[in-house]
Design a protein around this motif. Structure first.
Motif, short mmCIF file in Angstrom:
data_model
loop_
_atom_site.label_atom_id
_atom_site.label_comp_id
_atom_site.label_asym_id
_atom_site.label_seq_id
_atom_site.Cartn_x
_atom_site.Cartn_y
_atom_site.Cartn_z
N ARG A 121 0.87 -1.17 0.00
CA ARG A 121 0.00 0.00 0.00
C ARG A 121 0.91 1.22 0.00
O ARG A 121 1.74 1.38 0.89
CB ARG A 121 -0.91 0.01 1.22
CG ARG A 121 -1.89 -1.13 1.24
CD ARG A 121 -2.83 -0.98 2.43
NE ARG A 121 -3.69 -2.13 2.55
CZ ARG A 121 -4.84 -2.29 1.89
NH1 ARG A 121 -5.25 -1.35 1.07
NH2 ARG A 121 -5.56 -3.37 2.05
N PRO A 155 1.20 5.62 -0.83
CA PRO A 155 0.46 6.86 -1.07
C PRO A 155 0.55 7.26 -2.55
O PRO A 155 1.46 6.86 -3.27
CB PRO A 155 1.15 7.89 -0.18
CG PRO A 155 2.44 7.29 0.23
CD PRO A 155 2.35 5.82 0.05
N ASP A 156 -0.41 8.06 -2.98
CA ASP A 156 -0.47 8.51 -4.37
C ASP A 156 0.84 9.18 -4.81
O ASP A 156 1.27 9.00 -5.94
CB ASP A 156 -1.63 9.50 -4.57
CG ASP A 156 -2.98 8.82 -4.49
OD1 ASP A 156 -3.04 7.58 -4.64
OD2 ASP A 156 -3.98 9.53 -4.28
N THR A 157 1.47 9.93 -3.91
CA THR A 157 2.70 10.63 -4.28
C THR A 157 3.82 9.64 -4.60
O THR A 157 4.60 9.87 -5.53
CB THR A 157 3.16 11.59 -3.16
OG1 THR A 157 3.27 10.85 -1.93
CG2 THR A 157 2.17 12.73 -2.98
N ILE A 214 3.39 6.53 -5.71
CA ILE A 214 3.01 5.89 -6.98
C ILE A 214 3.35 6.80 -8.15
O ILE A 214 3.89 6.36 -9.17
CB ILE A 214 1.52 5.50 -6.99
CG1 ILE A 214 1.25 4.38 -5.99
CG2 ILE A 214 1.06 5.10 -8.38
CD1 ILE A 214 1.91 3.05 -6.33
N ALA A 215 3.04 8.08 -8.01
CA ALA A 215 3.31 9.04 -9.09
C ALA A 215 4.82 9.12 -9.35
O ALA A 215 5.25 9.15 -10.51
CB ALA A 215 2.75 10.41 -8.73
N ASP A 224 5.92 5.81 -11.01
CA ASP A 224 5.43 5.76 -12.40
C ASP A 224 6.23 6.69 -13.30
O ASP A 224 6.55 6.35 -14.44
CB ASP A 224 3.95 6.11 -12.47
CG ASP A 224 3.05 5.00 -11.96
OD1 ASP A 224 3.55 3.87 -11.76
OD2 ASP A 224 1.85 5.26 -11.75
#
Length: 98
Positions: free
Chosen positions: A15, A17-19, A21-22, A25
């Protein structure tokens, strides 16, 4: 009924956080890799580094004495290396500050 193939891969779930993952990516895209490939490669590289850092080096008493003698000996001048180190850095050339 055909026998099922035994998979050698193991799933890993995280799991994040979005940051994170960004960031992953973006870096994976710059390398032309998928997120999974990028994270797998980074994790394996980090694991290898940890294992290399914690590796125990064993040697005989004679080998250790020889190792210490080499470390304690005066340094030997390597003329080509001295010449390279005396050159201005490429980013310093042409700056008018030489």
């Amino acid at each position: 009924m055909a026998p099922t193939a035994h998979r050698k891969d193991h799933p890993l779930s995280m799991r994040l956080p979005d940051t994170d993952i960004a960031l992953i990516d973006r870096a994976a895209g710059l390398r032309g890799r998928s997120r999974t490939d990028f994270v797998r490669e980074a994790a394996v590289r980090a694991a290898e580094e940890v294992l290399m850092e914690s590796g125990l080096i064993r040697m005989s008493q004679e080998g250790f004495a020889e190792f210490m003698a080499v470390l304690s000996a005066p340094a030997t001048v390597v003329a080509p290396m001295v010449e390279v180190l005396r050159r201005p850095a490429p980013w310093d050339q042409g700056s008018g500050q030489g």
